[in-house]
Design a protein around this motif. Structure first.
Motif, short mmCIF file in Angstrom:
data_model
loop_
_atom_site.label_atom_id
_atom_site.label_comp_id
_atom_site.label_asym_id
_atom_site.label_seq_id
_atom_site.Cartn_x
_atom_site.Cartn_y
_atom_site.Cartn_z
N VAL A 135 6.92 -5.08 8.78
CA VAL A 135 7.51 -3.73 9.12
C VAL A 135 7.53 -2.65 7.79
O VAL A 135 7.86 -3.14 6.67
CB VAL A 135 8.85 -3.65 9.43
N ARG A 136 6.72 -1.69 7.88
CA ARG A 136 6.43 -0.97 6.68
C ARG A 136 7.39 0.36 6.84
O ARG A 136 7.23 1.16 7.80
CB ARG A 136 5.25 -0.47 6.29
N ALA A 161 11.45 -3.19 0.72
CA ALA A 161 11.33 -4.18 -0.18
C ALA A 161 11.61 -5.63 0.59
O ALA A 161 10.83 -6.60 0.56
CB ALA A 161 12.14 -4.24 -1.53
N PRO A 162 12.62 -5.49 1.48
CA PRO A 162 12.99 -6.71 2.24
C PRO A 162 12.36 -6.80 3.39
O PRO A 162 12.56 -7.52 4.48
CB PRO A 162 14.41 -6.86 2.35
N THR A 163 11.40 -5.54 3.91
CA THR A 163 11.03 -5.56 5.13
C THR A 163 9.57 -5.69 5.38
O THR A 163 9.08 -6.30 6.53
CB THR A 163 11.49 -4.10 5.90
N GLU A 164 8.66 -5.39 4.49
CA GLU A 164 7.26 -5.24 4.87
C GLU A 164 6.74 -6.79 4.70
O GLU A 164 5.92 -7.01 5.53
CB GLU A 164 6.63 -4.44 3.72
N GLU A 165 7.11 -7.36 3.63
CA GLU A 165 6.41 -8.79 3.43
C GLU A 165 6.82 -9.63 4.24
O GLU A 165 6.14 -10.41 4.97
CB GLU A 165 6.42 -9.01 1.94
N PRO A 166 8.09 -9.90 4.50
CA PRO A 166 8.54 -10.80 5.15
C PRO A 166 8.55 -10.62 6.76
O PRO A 166 8.44 -11.35 7.71
CB PRO A 166 10.14 -11.36 4.73
N TRP A 167 8.91 -9.29 7.21
CA TRP A 167 9.04 -8.82 8.55
C TRP A 167 7.66 -8.06 9.08
O TRP A 167 7.61 -7.99 10.41
CB TRP A 167 10.17 -7.97 8.71
N TYR A 210 11.61 6.38 8.86
CA TYR A 210 10.38 6.45 9.45
C TYR A 210 9.62 5.18 9.02
O TYR A 210 9.25 5.01 7.91
CB TYR A 210 9.60 7.60 9.20
N TYR A 211 9.54 4.07 10.15
CA TYR A 211 8.83 2.93 9.81
C TYR A 211 8.02 2.70 10.94
O TYR A 211 8.02 3.15 12.31
CB TYR A 211 10.00 2.07 9.48
#
Length: 302
Positions: free
Chosen positions: A140-141, A132-138, A75-76
């Motif tokens: 998406v949480r 870890a690789p999705t929230e800051e650069p993309w 779920y994002y």
């Protein structure tokens, strides 16, 4: 007509990003009616709702060398529309691939028992790995990750069923032994009470007879009192001392005389006259000649 004049409608769950001559303008257009230049600007809408994505079943080997198939649900939602549109080409596909690889990694770091019994810890660890690789650069949480199903091999299922059966049998034996121990203590206390009053034992005997007779059968069990058996046990040495003396004589170890057996008699037989007339030709082995007589037959007896 509204699109021709540059009017756009953004719904409540969306946000808009305006590109002018290919460059993103600062700020985000909120929900409602907005206007853009139809000749130099383009509007890109981004869905801000929580998206549910299923992770296909991944086959991997756990830390204790067991092959499993595990599938999950992610779920994002998008928290930064600008990053989600500019930094990644297709954020939905990117999140799906990251979830699959992260799921294999988490399976390899966990034991089979942990995947089956500690789902909460596995889900939390998997959420941290994907987020870890999705929230800051993309932008998406990842809100939540759930392990949906864990498929075990048939051989492992049979082994686990045998293990569970053995565990249940062990518990049953322990409970049965504990019950027998407690029952023995109560019976010992009851025996101490009954030994103080002999009438209590007789009443218990009559109660047992009533319980057996209530079954409507033709067999009636009459228990023998223990005191009667003890009486016969005390009388046994007295009977041994009153045995006749003749039994003692027979048991002194002397063996009876063996009767004489008569020797068998060898019957006489008649030799022919021709053999008797042979003279010394029929001499015995010691070389002594026998006397030849004129009798036609010679009777030899032993």
């Amino acid at each position: 007509m509204a699109d021709m004049f540059g009017f756009r409608i953004i719904t409540q769950y969306e946000r808009g990003i305006v590109f002018r001559w290919g460059r993103a303008l600062p700020g985000v257009r909120e929900a409602g009616l907005t206007w853009i230049n139809p000749f130099s600007e383009r509007l890109r809408k981004v869905n801000m709702q929580i998206i549910v994505a299923g992770v296909p079943a991944q086959e991997a080997i756990t830390r204790d060398n067991v092959t499993l198939k595990v599938d999950a649900v992610v779920y994002y939602r998008v928290v930064d529309p600008v990053k989600a549109i500019i930094n990644v080409q297709d954020y939905a596909y990117a999140v799906s691939q990251v979830a699959q690889t992260s799921l294999r990694s988490v399976i390899g770091q966990s034991d089979m028992d942990q995947l089956l019994s500690e789902r909460d810890k596995v889900n939390a660890h998997l959420k941290d790995v994907i987020d870890a690789p999705t929230e800051e650069p993309w932008g998406v949480r990842v809100e939540r990750v759930e392990v949906k199903d864990v498929s075990l091999p048939e051989s492992m299922k049979r082994s686990m069923s045998r293990q569970a059966e053995a565990e249940r049998e062990r518990r049953a034996r322990i409970i049965s032994a504990d019950g027998e121990y407690q029952a023995s203590k109560k019976l010992a206390q009851a025996a101490a009470v009954m030994s103080a009053d002999p009438a209590a034992l007789q009443l218990r005997l009559l109660q047992t007879v009533v319980e057996v007779a209530a079954e409507k059968n033709s067999t009636l069990v009459m228990p023998v009192p223990v005191e009667l058996l003890r009486f016969f046990d005390r009388m046994a040495p007295t009977v041994e001392h009153t045995r006749p003396a003749a039994d003692a004589v027979e048991d002194d170890g002397a063996r009876p005389a063996v009767p004489a057996v008569p020797s068998p008699e060898i019957p006489a037989f008649a030799a022919p006259a021709s053999l008797a007339a042979g003279g010394t030709r029929n001499a015995p082995l010691n070389g002594l000649p026998e006397t030849v007589n004129d009798e036609p037959e010679v009777a030899v007896t032993a």
